[in-house]
Design a protein around this motif. Structure first.
Motif, PDB file in Angstrom:
ATOM      1  N   GLN A 269       0.922  -1.058   0.024  1.00 52.39           N
ATOM      2  CA  GLN A 269      -0.072  -0.024  -0.059  1.00 52.39           C
ATOM      3  C   GLN A 269       0.889   1.451   0.125  1.00 52.39           C
ATOM      4  N   ASN A 270       2.129   1.058  -0.583  1.00 53.09           N
ATOM      5  CA  ASN A 270       3.036   2.278  -0.418  1.00 53.09           C
ATOM      6  C   ASN A 270       3.315   2.853  -1.645  1.00 53.09           C
ATOM      7  N   PRO A 271       2.775   4.211  -2.206  1.00 50.00           N
ATOM      8  CA  PRO A 271       2.878   4.643  -3.473  1.00 50.00           C
ATOM      9  C   PRO A 271       4.517   4.799  -3.944  1.00 50.00           C
ATOM     10  N   ASN A 272       5.247   4.748  -2.885  1.00 48.55           N
ATOM     11  CA  ASN A 272       6.652   5.002  -3.235  1.00 48.55           C
ATOM     12  C   ASN A 272       7.427   3.765  -3.946  1.00 48.55           C
ATOM     13  N   SER A 273       6.606   2.466  -4.069  1.00 51.66           N
ATOM     14  CA  SER A 273       7.112   1.671  -4.684  1.00 51.66           C
ATOM     15  C   SER A 273       6.472   1.515  -6.266  1.00 51.66           C
ATOM     16  N   VAL A 274       5.812   2.544  -6.579  1.00 46.88           N
ATOM     17  CA  VAL A 274       5.307   2.441  -7.978  1.00 46.88           C
ATOM     18  C   VAL A 274       6.052   1.959  -8.922  1.00 46.88           C
ATOM     19  N   ASN A 275       7.484   2.600  -8.865  1.00 49.68           N
ATOM     20  CA  ASN A 275       8.094   2.393 -10.072  1.00 49.68           C
ATOM     21  C   ASN A 275       8.545   0.754 -10.245  1.00 49.68           C
ATOM     22  N   ARG A 276       8.272  -0.086  -9.566  1.00 49.90           N
ATOM     23  CA  ARG A 276       8.412  -1.419  -9.597  1.00 49.90           C
ATOM     24  C   ARG A 276       6.743  -2.046 -10.057  1.00 49.90           C
ATOM     25  N   THR A 277       5.995  -1.433 -10.271  1.00 46.85           N
ATOM     26  CA  THR A 277       4.692  -2.004 -10.608  1.00 46.85           C
ATOM     27  C   THR A 277       4.314  -1.788 -11.888  1.00 46.85           C
ATOM     28  N   ILE A 278       3.157  -2.479 -12.555  1.00 49.49           N
ATOM     29  CA  ILE A 278       2.581  -2.469 -13.849  1.00 49.49           C
ATOM     30  C   ILE A 278       1.948  -1.036 -14.059  1.00 49.49           C
ATOM     31  N   LEU A 279       1.585  -0.482 -13.069  1.00 53.66           N
ATOM     32  CA  LEU A 279       1.200   0.720 -13.073  1.00 53.66           C
ATOM     33  C   LEU A 279       2.058   1.899 -13.705  1.00 53.66           C
ATOM     34  N   GLY A 280       3.348   1.662 -12.687  1.00 53.71           N
ATOM     35  CA  GLY A 280       4.507   2.745 -12.911  1.00 53.71           C
ATOM     36  C   GLY A 280       4.853   2.459 -14.356  1.00 53.71           C
ATOM     37  N   LEU A 281       5.191   1.175 -14.712  1.00 53.93           N
ATOM     38  CA  LEU A 281       5.378   0.953 -16.417  1.00 53.93           C
ATOM     39  C   LEU A 281       4.308   1.787 -17.153  1.00 53.93           C
ATOM     40  N   LEU A 282       2.987   1.727 -17.084  1.00 54.58           N
ATOM     41  CA  LEU A 282       1.950   2.573 -17.855  1.00 54.58           C
ATOM     42  C   LEU A 282       2.063   3.916 -17.689  1.00 54.58           C
TER      43      LEU A 282
END
Ligand SMILES: [Mn+2]
Length: 329
Positions: free
Chosen positions: A89-102
């Protein structure tokens, strides 16, 4: 300017337990309908309230199918990050996620407290800001919900948090519209996260809107009565808002398994009773089950043998659960 807002799509590759339909195909149909509306009704900006994905690492093949549809929106989706989009639930991890890729591919654009400014045909300006979900977003500090300053004629704010109209009888933190309405400069606050939604509310001459999740994924009985909906916001010389049900959405009985929902509902009641019983004994650290058992045993004069039997059973259960979790991955 015309905005379309929807929230909590929860893209995933498999069926939630309570669904009877093919969930992936249903999601695609819903997204296709939203794309069509955006094109046919000259939507200028598509806004999204978070939880685009059900988990941060949805498989590439599933994501690929959905990107094909999302790319048909006339503009990138302006969105905030939901608790399901990221790890822990940590937005700082977004770069490792599919959403970050999008986001990197410019298929979505993130909103934050820095306003994006747009202009209507008659020269009015509109600022759009957003707040991601984060731990304690609904704590004492309500800054995720508050727009401090308007740099434009109108302000829209998108947030992923537990915003409600009326108090909730639970142990979880939430934010009431009353807590923020007098303080925010936003003319329209658009919220995701609370899947039931609360429709369109007007407090202090400001709109607070949650149309509810676009997919019925939670194991709540109320989901059967709900038709997934989206919002159209029209801003010209004044603000017009409208909630519309998705045409392709079926009635709850067709897609949700009522019996499974009732089982989940009863489980929840039992669980809440259990938690209530435990907390009524005193102040326990809830996570340490062994301590709770010992405290209850002491309090109720329960024999050592029974207490130890309970502790052994819990140890066994924990062992089983951890094995099951490994298998699920
Ligand atoms: Mn959600």
């Amino acid at each position: 300017m015309r905005f379309l807002f929807f929230t909590d799509l929860h893209i995933r590759g498999n069926n939630p337990r309570s669904r009877k339909d093919n969930f992936v195909e249903t999601l695609k149909a819903k997204l296709n309908e939203l794309v069509e509306i955006s094109i046919n009704e000259n939507i200028d900006k598509v806004l999204f309230g978070g939880d685009l994905f059900d988990r941060p690492d949805v498989s590439i093949s599933v994501v690929k199918d959905f990107i094909k549809i999302i790319k048909n929106f006339p503009t990138p989706i302006l969105c905030v990050i939901g608790n399901h989009d990221v790890y822990g639930q940590n937005p700082n991890s977004v770069n490792r996620t599919i959403l970050g890729l999008l986001e990197e591919l410019k298929i979505v654009e993130f909103l934050d407290h820095q306003p994006k400014i747009f202009y209507t045909n008659n020269g009015k300006s509109i600022q759009v800001t957003g707040s991601n979900y984060y731990y304690n977003v609904d704590g004492k500090d309500k800054s995720a919900y508050i727009v401090n300053k308007k740099f434009a004629d109108y302000a829209i704010h998108v947030v992923h948090g537990f915003l409600l109209e009326k108090p909730f009888n639970n142990e979880v933190n939430y934010t009431l519209i009353d807590d923020i309405a007098p303080f925010t400069a936003a003319d329209v606050t658009l919220a995701g996260h609370y899947h039931n939604g609360f429709g369109i509310k007007n407090y202090c001459n400001k709109y607070f809107i949650n149309p509810g999740a676009i997919s019925r994924i939670s194991n709540a009985l109320s989901e059967i009565r709900r038709i997934p909906s989206y919002v159209i916001i029209d801003i010209d010389s004044h603000i017009n808002t409208e909630i519309r049900p998705l045409k392709c959405a079926q009635i709850g009985e067709n897609v949700l398994d009522r019996e499974k929902l009732i089982i989940e509902h009863n489980k929840n009641i039992l669980f809440n009773k259990f938690v209530h019983q435990i907390t009524s004994y005193g102040n326990f650290e809830l996570m340490k089950l062994e301590n709770i058992i010992s405290e209850i045993a002491k309090h109720e004069n329960i024999s050592e043998i029974i207490k130890n039997e309970a502790l052994n059973k819990i140890a066994l259960a924990q062992d089983l659960i951890s094995k099951e979790e490994v298998n699920l991955e």
